[in-house]
Design a protein around this motif. Sequence first.
Motif, short mmCIF file in Angstrom:
data_model
loop_
_atom_site.label_atom_id
_atom_site.label_comp_id
_atom_site.label_asym_id
_atom_site.label_seq_id
_atom_site.Cartn_x
_atom_site.Cartn_y
_atom_site.Cartn_z
N THR A 1 0.64 -1.61 -0.43
CA THR A 1 0.08 0.09 -0.10
C THR A 1 0.79 1.04 -0.32
OG1 THR A 1 -0.55 0.14 2.52
CG2 THR A 1 -1.68 -1.16 0.95
N TYR B 1 3.93 0.51 -3.21
CA TYR B 1 3.32 -0.32 -4.68
C TYR B 1 4.04 -0.08 -6.23
CZ TYR B 1 1.55 4.69 -4.80
OH TYR B 1 1.85 5.95 -5.50
N ASP B 2 4.53 1.41 -5.51
CA ASP B 2 5.92 0.90 -6.98
C ASP B 2 7.18 0.49 -6.93
OD1 ASP B 2 6.78 2.50 -4.55
OD2 ASP B 2 7.07 4.94 -5.72
N VAL C 1 -15.27 7.02 6.11
CA VAL C 1 -14.33 7.96 5.43
C VAL C 1 -13.47 8.98 6.96
CG1 VAL C 1 -13.94 9.90 3.79
CG2 VAL C 1 -14.69 7.80 3.10
N ALA C 2 -14.97 9.97 7.49
CA ALA C 2 -14.23 10.46 8.07
C ALA C 2 -13.79 9.29 9.05
CB ALA C 2 -15.63 11.02 8.93
N LEU D 1 -11.59 7.41 8.98
CA LEU D 1 -10.28 6.99 8.63
C LEU D 1 -9.34 8.19 8.55
CD1 LEU D 1 -11.05 4.22 5.50
CD2 LEU D 1 -9.48 3.91 7.75
N GLU D 2 -9.78 9.11 8.45
CA GLU D 2 -8.99 10.63 8.70
C GLU D 2 -9.04 10.52 9.44
OE1 GLU D 2 -12.63 12.53 6.84
OE2 GLU D 2 -11.50 12.76 4.69
N ASP E 1 -1.40 15.35 -0.73
CA ASP E 1 -2.92 15.31 -1.94
C ASP E 1 -3.05 13.87 -2.17
OD1 ASP E 1 -4.11 17.17 -1.21
OD2 ASP E 1 -3.73 18.21 -2.57
N SER E 2 -1.90 13.28 -2.33
CA SER E 2 -1.44 11.91 -2.83
C SER E 2 -0.88 10.30 -2.37
CB SER E 2 -0.01 12.01 -3.68
OG SER E 2 0.94 12.12 -2.81
N ILE E 3 -2.24 10.34 -1.13
CA ILE E 3 -2.92 9.42 -0.65
C ILE E 3 -2.85 8.24 -0.80
CG2 ILE E 3 -3.30 8.73 1.73
CD1 ILE E 3 -3.88 11.68 2.60
N PRO E 4 -2.81 7.29 -1.41
CA PRO E 4 -2.80 6.12 -2.09
C PRO E 4 -4.26 5.40 -1.33
CG PRO E 4 -0.88 5.61 -2.10
CD PRO E 4 -1.08 6.67 -0.97
N ALA E 5 -5.61 5.59 -2.14
CA ALA E 5 -7.20 4.61 -1.31
C ALA E 5 -6.46 3.91 -0.50
CB ALA E 5 -7.81 4.53 -2.51
N GLY E 6 -5.01 2.93 -1.01
CA GLY E 6 -5.09 1.20 -0.07
C GLY E 6 -4.80 1.84 0.90
N PHE F 1 -4.30 4.93 2.26
CA PHE F 1 -5.65 4.93 3.47
C PHE F 1 -6.27 4.18 4.30
CE2 PHE F 1 -10.13 7.75 3.43
CZ PHE F 1 -9.22 8.45 4.80
N CYS F 2 -6.67 3.14 3.42
CA CYS F 2 -8.09 1.97 3.83
C CYS F 2 -6.79 0.73 4.72
CB CYS F 2 -8.76 1.62 3.04
SG CYS F 2 -9.59 2.95 2.14
N MET G 1 -5.84 -0.17 -5.50
CA MET G 1 -6.56 1.07 -4.53
C MET G 1 -4.84 1.74 -4.28
SD MET G 1 -9.93 -0.70 -2.14
CE MET G 1 -9.32 0.80 -0.75
N ASN G 2 -4.02 0.85 -4.95
CA ASN G 2 -2.74 1.94 -4.45
C ASN G 2 -2.37 2.16 -5.21
OD1 ASN G 2 -3.06 0.01 -2.48
ND2 ASN G 2 -1.66 -1.76 -3.08
N VAL H 1 -4.91 4.77 -6.82
CA VAL H 1 -5.95 5.69 -6.83
C VAL H 1 -5.59 6.91 -5.77
CG1 VAL H 1 -8.26 6.19 -7.31
CG2 VAL H 1 -7.15 4.23 -8.30
N THR H 2 -5.49 7.90 -5.80
CA THR H 2 -5.60 8.73 -4.38
C THR H 2 -6.95 9.44 -4.18
OG1 THR H 2 -5.54 10.76 -5.57
CG2 THR H 2 -4.00 10.02 -5.22
N ILE I 1 -19.95 8.45 5.57
CA ILE I 1 -19.93 7.90 3.83
C ILE I 1 -18.99 6.76 4.17
CG2 ILE I 1 -19.11 8.18 0.84
CD1 ILE I 1 -18.78 11.16 2.62
N TYR J 1 3.97 -1.43 -13.91
CA TYR J 1 4.93 -2.41 -14.18
C TYR J 1 5.19 -2.93 -15.31
CZ TYR J 1 2.38 -2.17 -9.33
OH TYR J 1 2.22 -1.77 -8.07
#
Lengths: 331, 331
Positions: free
Chosen positions: A47, A50-51, A101-102, A104-105, A121-126, A128-129, B96-97, B99-100, B123, B170
Amino acid sequence: MKPIILTGDRPTGPLHLGHYVGSLQNRVKLQADYQQFVIIADAQALTDYYDNPNLVRTNVEQVALDYLAVGLDPAQSTFFIQSQIPELYELTFYFMNLVTVARLERNPTIKDEIRQKNMKDSIPAGFFCYPVSQAADILAFKADLVPVGEDQNPMIEQTNEIAKRFNYLYKTECLKEVKSLIGSVGRLPGIDGKTKMSKSLGNAIYLGDSANDIKKKVNLMYTDPNHLKVEDPGTVEGHVVFSFLDIFDTNQTEVEELKAHYRRGGLGDGVLKKRLIDILENMIAPMRQRREQFQKDPAYVQEVLRNGTARAREVAAKTLSEVKSAMGIVY
Amino acid sequence: MKPIILTGDRPTGPLHLGHYVGSLQNRVKLQADYQQFVIIADAQALTDYYDNPNLVRTNVEQVALDYLAVGLDPAQSTFFIQSQIPELYELTFYFMNLVTVARLERNPTIKDEIRQKNMKDSIPAGFFCYPVSQAADILAFKADLVPVGEDQNPMIEQTNEIAKRFNYLYKTECLKEVKSLIGSVGRLPGIDGKTKMSKSLGNAIYLGDSANDIKKKVNLMYTDPNHLKVEDPGTVEGHVVFSFLDIFDTNQTEVEELKAHYRRGGLGDGVLKKRLIDILENMIAPMRQRREQFQKDPAYVQEVLRNGTARAREVAAKTLSEVKSAMGIVY
C-alpha cells in the motif's frame, strides 16, 4: 485451547535489533503458551511500496529467515504470507462498508504517517484504508491478543469497532474483540541516538549483520559529545552505549557501577563499546549461524511458508464463511 | 474473437421498463455479436445496502429471472454473481494503491450520490472506493466496451486511468483500456413525469408487473393537468403517455397524428392510455410468461448462475494471475 496471538511484520527490509527487542524476543517466549500466527504483511507493505513490489517480494523470504534465525519455531508459530490468503481481501472489502471515510481520516497513525511521508494530496486509497485491512487480518484469526507498541493502540480500537459493529448489525458473535499486549521492554534508540531504530533512518543494527558490521556500528554510536578526555566526568543520559547495556547486559549491577564511574570521570567510551560489542556478538552470532544455515536451504524456508500459509488460510476461510453466513450472502 | 462487453446491474430491486429501454433491450440485441459478461453486482450493492444484505441476496435471483425473461440467453451471455469471484476483491485491493483519496473525492458520480443520499460525514469507505471495485470488474474481463449512460463516463475514465497507471508502473500490457458504448435510446420518465424511472421514486413499471398492475400504472400517468375537457386543446410536452408512445409504439406515423389531434383538442387521455396499455401488455406478456416459467424451475436459474459464475471466474483468475506476475508477487 491456547489463546491466539496475531503478530507480524511488513516485509520492507531485514529485521533489526529494534524489532528483536520490541517484538521478536517476546514472540519466541510466547510461542509455547499461545497459538501464534505471524503475518508477513506483503499486501499491506504494497500500500505504500506499490511502486517497488520487488523490494517487498525479496524481503518476504528475508523476514522468514529472520524469524527462523531468532528461534521462532514453525511447529509452534504459524508464519504466513498475507497476499496468499485471498479471504483477507474479501473480509477487508466487507469491513470497508462498516467504517466511514471520516473515521479513517481521524486515525492518528494514518495522520502521522501521512505527515511523515509527506503524502498530502497523493495518499493512495489503499494506504488510507489499510487500518481496515489490518483489522481483517486480526479478526480473521480471532486473535485474543495483539502485541503492540503504545502508539499502535488506534489499530486495536479500529479493529474492535469493526467487530462490534459487524456483530451488532448482522446479529452474530462470529467476530471476536481483541486486547493489546503492550510489551514491557522500551524502545531501542538508533546508533545515532535518534529515538527510534529504523531502516529508513539508516541507524539500525540488523540481525544478519556480520561481527565486523556490529563492531563498526557500535564504534559509531552516539555517546557524550562533551566527554573529551577519559578523566572528564561524563553524562549517561542519551549515551547510546549505556542505553544498549541497559537492555542487553545481563549483569545490571556492573552496568550501574560503570555508569557511576563514567559520571565521576576516568572511564573511556572504548571500554564500554568493547563490552557492548562482545554482548551483541554473543547474542547475534547464533542467530547469524542459524540464518546462514537456513539460507543454504531455500526449499525448507519455502516449505515453512507454504505450510504456514495453508494452515492460516484454513482459519481465515472458516471465519470468512461465518462472516458470509451472518450477512446471508451464501449462494 | 468477438469483442468483449461488460455490463450488469446492482441487485437492489426487480428490473423495470427504464432498465429495459436503457440497457436490457440492447443487451439482447448485442449478445449474438459480442462476448457479453453480465455482472450481478451484489458486493457493490452492499457498499450502500450493507445494513440490508437480505434485500441484495433476494434480488440476485430476481435479477437473474429478469434477464432470462427479457431473452438474455445463458448460452450467449455469461451472467455471474460478483461476490462469488474472490479475484475481484484482490484486484480491487491492488488497484486501490494506484488511486489517490483526492482522485476519489473528485469523482462526480460519487459526489452526486453522496449528495443525493445525504451521506456527508457517514460515507462508508467501501462506498467511497467503489469506483475502484467497478474498475476491477471491467479490467478483470478485459472488456472492449461498457454500455453506459452519459452520466457514467467518469467510471470509464477512472477505469482507464487505473489500466494506464498499472501498465506503466509494472511495465506490462496486461490491462486493456475500455471504450464506452453510449446507448441511442433516451431515458424513460417515471409514470409521475419525474425525469427518471426509479424504484426509489416509486414511479416504475416492472418487467414482472401483472396486466392489472400495468393498467393501473398507465391510468395513473401524468398527462396535461390543464386538459380538463376532451374538446380542450392539450399539451404534448411532458405528457408521460406520449413519452412512452414515442418509445414503444411501432407506428410512429399514427403517434404523430395523435399528437396533432391532442394539440387541437377533441382527443381524450383515455384513448391514449388504452393504446399504451395494449402496447405494453403485448410487450410484457411474453416476458411475464417466461419469468413465471423460470420461476417454477429455481434449480435451472441456480445452474445458470453457477455455470456463468464459474466461467467468469476462470477469466478473472487469468487476469489476476497476469496482474500478480506483472507485479512480481508470485510465490
